[in-house]
Design a protein around this motif. Structure first.
Motif, mmCIF file in Angstrom:
data_model
loop_
_atom_site.group_PDB
_atom_site.id
_atom_site.type_symbol
_atom_site.label_atom_id
_atom_site.label_comp_id
_atom_site.label_asym_id
_atom_site.label_seq_id
_atom_site.Cartn_x
_atom_site.Cartn_y
_atom_site.Cartn_z
ATOM 1 N N ILE A 30 0.850 -1.184 0.000
ATOM 2 C CA ILE A 30 0.000 0.000 0.000
ATOM 3 C C ILE A 30 0.891 1.242 0.000
ATOM 4 N N ALA A 31 0.571 2.190 -0.829
ATOM 5 C CA ALA A 31 1.359 3.421 -0.916
ATOM 6 C C ALA A 31 1.443 4.096 0.446
ATOM 7 N N GLY A 32 2.658 4.408 0.862
ATOM 8 C CA GLY A 32 2.864 5.079 2.134
ATOM 9 C C GLY A 32 2.839 4.164 3.339
ATOM 10 N N GLU A 33 2.582 2.875 3.121
ATOM 11 C CA GLU A 33 2.509 1.937 4.237
ATOM 12 C C GLU A 33 3.893 1.724 4.849
ATOM 13 N N LYS A 34 3.950 1.732 6.178
ATOM 14 C CA LYS A 34 5.178 1.441 6.903
ATOM 15 C C LYS A 34 5.207 -0.050 7.259
ATOM 16 N N LEU A 35 6.292 -0.709 6.901
ATOM 17 C CA LEU A 35 6.392 -2.154 7.072
ATOM 18 C C LEU A 35 7.200 -2.526 8.314
ATOM 19 N N PRO A 36 6.833 -3.635 8.958
ATOM 20 C CA PRO A 36 7.744 -4.187 9.955
ATOM 21 C C PRO A 36 9.029 -4.630 9.255
ATOM 22 N N CYS A 37 10.119 -4.652 9.983
ATOM 23 C CA CYS A 37 11.416 -4.965 9.374
ATOM 24 C C CYS A 37 12.159 -5.981 10.222
ATOM 25 N N VAL A 38 12.784 -6.943 9.564
ATOM 26 C CA VAL A 38 13.698 -7.861 10.245
ATOM 27 C C VAL A 38 15.126 -7.523 9.815
ATOM 28 N N VAL A 39 15.966 -7.273 10.801
ATOM 29 C CA VAL A 39 17.397 -7.078 10.572
ATOM 30 C C VAL A 39 18.065 -8.417 10.837
#
Length: 322
Positions: free
Chosen positions: A81-90
Motif C-alpha cells: 500500500i502506498a505510504g505503508e510502513k512495514l515491519p522490518c527484520v534485521v
C-alpha cells in the motif's frame, strides 16, 4: 523423571556469575553509545538486479564502528500500500558467512516484511574491514585487537550490529516501532547484542547464539572461540587482558539489559555454541522469553525452528497482515 527432563532442569538451574561489575559495564556502554550518537551513518542505497519481479532489492550501505562501509541487502515486497510502513527484520550472519542473495529471505518477504540482511565485516561478504590493530592475531577474525577493548574485533562487530538497527529505523518504508533482529550462531549473538544496546529493537530471534558465557566457551567450544584459545596459548601473559575485553561483549553480562521479547534455540549436541553457554544467557534475560530445545541436534537450525521464529516475530510485532 527421565534423562531429558533432568538435563532440562540442570540447564534451567545453570547460573554462573557475571564476569564484570554491572556499574562498570553500564558506564562503559553509556559512554560508548553516546559517543556514537552523533557519528554519521553515511547511508547509501543502490538497486540490485534480481530475477524476481515481486521484490525490490537494494544494496544498503552505512558506516559501522569506524569508517568501514558495512554492506547489506535491503529488500521490500513490490506490492504494498502506498505510504505503508512495514515491519522490518534485521538479519545477522553466522561466522564466516555472508548476506547471500535476496531469495534466501523469501519467507519474510512473503509475510510482507522489509528485510535488512547485513554482512559481518571482513568475512565472506562484500564488506571489508578498516579496523587497525597494534598487534597480530591468529587465523580468523575474532582475535584482532583482542588485548584492547576499543580496538577489538568484538567491539567493531557489536557497534556494526547496533548501528544496523538505527539504519533500518531510518528507512522511509520501515515502521521504526516494529523492528526485529534475527540470526543464528554469530548472528544470534549479534541479535542479542543489538537488543541489549539499542532500544529500537522490538523482538529478537537468536538461534544457537554465540558470544554467550565466553569464559566457559573458550575452555570447551570447537567454534570461533578456539581462535581466542589459540591466541592465549601463544600469549599466556595476555590472558587477563583478553578476558577483560571479552567481558564487555559477553551476553552473560549484557542479558539483563534486553527489554524486547526473545526467542532462543539450542541444540544439546552442539559443540560450537554449547548448551551451558546458551542457557547461562537465557536464564539471565528478564524480558518475555522462550527457549526451544533440540536434544538431538547439533550446531544447526531446523525448518521447524525457522517456522517457530516466524510465528514468534508475527506475535511480537503484532502483525496481522498475511
Amino acid at each position: 523423571m527421565n534423562a531429558i527432563d533432568r538435563r532440562k532442569n540442570d540447564l534451567l538451574a545453570y547460573n554462573p556469575q557475571a564476569t564484570i561489575g554491572a556499574d562498570e559495564l553500564d558506564n562503559y556502554w553509556e559512554n560508548t553509545l553516546s559517543g556514537y550518537a552523533e557519528r554519521p551513518l553515511a547511508i547509501t542505497r543502490e538497486t540490485v538486479a534480481t530475477p524476481f519481479p515481486a521484490i525490490i532489492a537494494e544494496r544498503l550501505s552505512y558506516k559501522g564502528s569506524d569508517d568501514t562501509l558495512i554492506h547489506g541487502l535491503y529488500i521490500l515486497p513490490q506490492q504494498r500500500i502506498a505510504g505503508e510502513k512495514l515491519p522490518c527484520v534485521v538479519i545477522y550472519q553466522g561466522y564466516t558467512g555472508d548476506k547471500g542473495l535476496p531469495e534466501r529471505y523469501a519467507s519474510w518477504l512473503l509475510l510482507g516484511y522489509a528485510v535488512f540482511a547485513v554482512d559481518a565485516r571482513g568475512q565472506s561478504g562484500e564488506t571489508g574491514n578498516l579496523l587497525t590493530s597494534e598487534e597480530g592475531q591468529v587465523k580468523g577474525w575474532v582475535t584482532q585487537g583482542i588485548s584492547h577493548v576499543e580496538q577489538s574485533y568484538y567491539h567493531a562487530i557489536t557497534m556494526d550490529a547496533v548501528r544496523a538497527v538505527d539504519v533500518a529505523s531510518l528507512q522511509p518504508e520501515v515502521d521504526a516501532s516494529r523492528i526485529a533482529v534475527v540470526g543464528g550462531s554469530q548472528g544470534g549473538g549479534l541479535a542479542l547484542l543489538a537488543a541489549s544496546l539499542n532500544s529500537k529493537v522490538s523482538a529478537v530471534v537468536a538461534d544457537i547464539p554465540n558470544m554467550c558465557h565466553m569464559d566457559y566457551g573458550i575452555l570447551h567450544s570447537t567454534g570461533s572461540l578456539t581462535e581466542v584459545a589459540q591466541y592465549i596459548k601463544r600469549y599466556p601473559e595476555r590472558l587477563n587482558l583478553v578476558m577483560t575485553t571479552l567481558a564487555y561483549f559477553d551476553l552473560l553480562n549484557l542479558a539483563e539489559r534486553i527489554k524486547a521479547p526473545v526467542l532462543m534455540s539450542v541444540g544439546w549436541k552442539d559443540t560450537v555454541c554449547i548448551p551451558e553457554t546458551v542457557y547461562a544467557v537465557f536464564n539471565r534475560i528478564r524480558s518475555h522469553k522462550q527457549m526451544n530445545d533440540f536434544p538431538f541436534s547439533g550446531h544447526e537450525v531446523s525448518e521447524y525452528q525457522n517456522r517457530e521464529a516466524i510465528i514468534f516475530i508475527k506475535e511480537a510485532l503484532n502483525v496481522s497482515k498475511l
